[in-house]
Design a protein around this motif. Structure first.
Motif, short mmCIF file in Angstrom:
data_model
loop_
_atom_site.label_atom_id
_atom_site.label_comp_id
_atom_site.label_asym_id
_atom_site.label_seq_id
_atom_site.Cartn_x
_atom_site.Cartn_y
_atom_site.Cartn_z
N ILE A 11 0.84 -1.20 0.00
CA ILE A 11 0.00 0.00 0.00
C ILE A 11 0.87 1.25 0.00
N ILE A 12 1.92 1.25 0.84
CA ILE A 12 2.83 2.41 0.90
C ILE A 12 3.52 2.60 -0.44
N ARG A 13 3.99 1.51 -1.05
CA ARG A 13 4.68 1.59 -2.34
C ARG A 13 3.74 2.12 -3.42
N GLU A 14 2.51 1.61 -3.45
CA GLU A 14 1.53 2.07 -4.43
C GLU A 14 1.17 3.53 -4.21
N SER A 15 1.11 3.94 -2.95
CA SER A 15 0.81 5.34 -2.63
C SER A 15 1.93 6.25 -3.12
N ARG A 16 3.17 5.84 -2.91
CA ARG A 16 4.31 6.64 -3.37
C ARG A 16 4.33 6.72 -4.89
N GLU A 17 4.05 5.60 -5.56
CA GLU A 17 4.01 5.60 -7.02
C GLU A 17 2.92 6.52 -7.53
N GLN A 18 1.78 6.53 -6.84
CA GLN A 18 0.67 7.40 -7.22
C GLN A 18 1.07 8.87 -7.04
N GLU A 19 1.77 9.16 -5.94
CA GLU A 19 2.24 10.53 -5.70
C GLU A 19 3.22 10.96 -6.79
N GLN A 20 4.13 10.07 -7.14
CA GLN A 20 5.12 10.38 -8.18
C GLN A 20 4.43 10.64 -9.52
N ARG A 21 3.42 9.84 -9.86
CA ARG A 21 2.68 10.06 -11.10
C ARG A 21 1.96 11.41 -11.07
N SER A 22 1.38 11.73 -9.91
CA SER A 22 0.69 13.02 -9.78
C SER A 22 1.67 14.17 -9.92
N ASP A 23 2.85 14.05 -9.29
CA ASP A 23 3.86 15.11 -9.40
C ASP A 23 4.33 15.26 -10.83
N THR A 24 4.51 14.14 -11.53
CA THR A 24 4.96 14.16 -12.91
C THR A 24 3.91 14.82 -13.80
N GLU A 25 2.64 14.50 -13.57
CA GLU A 25 1.55 15.08 -14.36
C GLU A 25 1.44 16.58 -14.10
N GLU A 26 1.67 17.02 -12.87
CA GLU A 26 1.60 18.46 -12.55
C GLU A 26 2.73 19.22 -13.22
N GLN A 27 3.90 18.61 -13.31
CA GLN A 27 5.04 19.26 -13.93
C GLN A 27 4.88 19.36 -15.45
#
Length: 169
Positions: free
Chosen positions: A152-168
């Motif tokens: 769950i923690i790993r998937e949450s971090r991956e989701q955050e990274q995707r969100s950060d990448t999409e915002e950039q």
């Protein structure tokens, strides 16, 4: 978080305890039944099997053991007691129950010290096996929970990274 128990959970515990007990008694009947026939009412049929009266006695005992487990390991009756005290109280209560059932059902002669020695020895071995199985099950369950939490923690971090990448972008 503990699930809410239903009557079917308790019935399942009764039959689990009963099934294990009858399984052990069956093995004892095969191994020692003919020799113990004259000493114990449990082995009144010798190596041929277990009498219905004995089966009923052990079913009743299984019901009481399940009630003791409910008493000591749910917060319904005892709200604040340390786990080791609960476990010790339950073990002591089960020993008293079994001694009482022996007196009531004449499982073996009260004055025969060797029978008592074997009773306490078999209880100790059963208790040790039970603790070992419970500990193993708990460790496996904890390991599964840790793996699920890590996932769950790993998937949450991956989701955050995707969100950060999409915002950039």
């Amino acid at each position: 978080m503990e699930q809410k128990k239903t009557i079917f959970d308790y019935i399942g515990q009764v039959f689990t305890t009963f099934g294990i007990t009858i399984g052990i008694l069956t093995v004892f009947c095969v191994l020692f039944g003919d020799e113990a026939r004259t000493v114990s009412t449990i082995f009144s049929l010798g190596g041929e099997g277990i009498a219905l009266r004995t089966i009923l006695q052990f079913f009743i005992t299984s019901v009481f053991i399940t009630l003791l487990r409910f008493l000591f390991f749910t917060d319904t009756v005892i709200r604040r007691m340390a786990v080791p005290l609960r476990a010790g109280g339950m073990v002591a209560s089960i020993l008293l129950l079994l001694c009482g059932m022996n007196l009531l059902c004449n499982w073996f002669p009260v004055t025969m010290w060797r029978a008592w020695l074997m009773f306490f020895l078999s209880f100790a071995v059963s208790f040790i096996i039970s603790v070992a199985v419970t500990t193993l099950r708990e460790r496996l369950e904890n390991r599964r929970m840790e793996e699920a939490l890590e996932r769950i923690i790993r998937e949450s971090r991956e989701q955050e990274q995707r969100s950060d990448t999409e915002e950039q972008a």
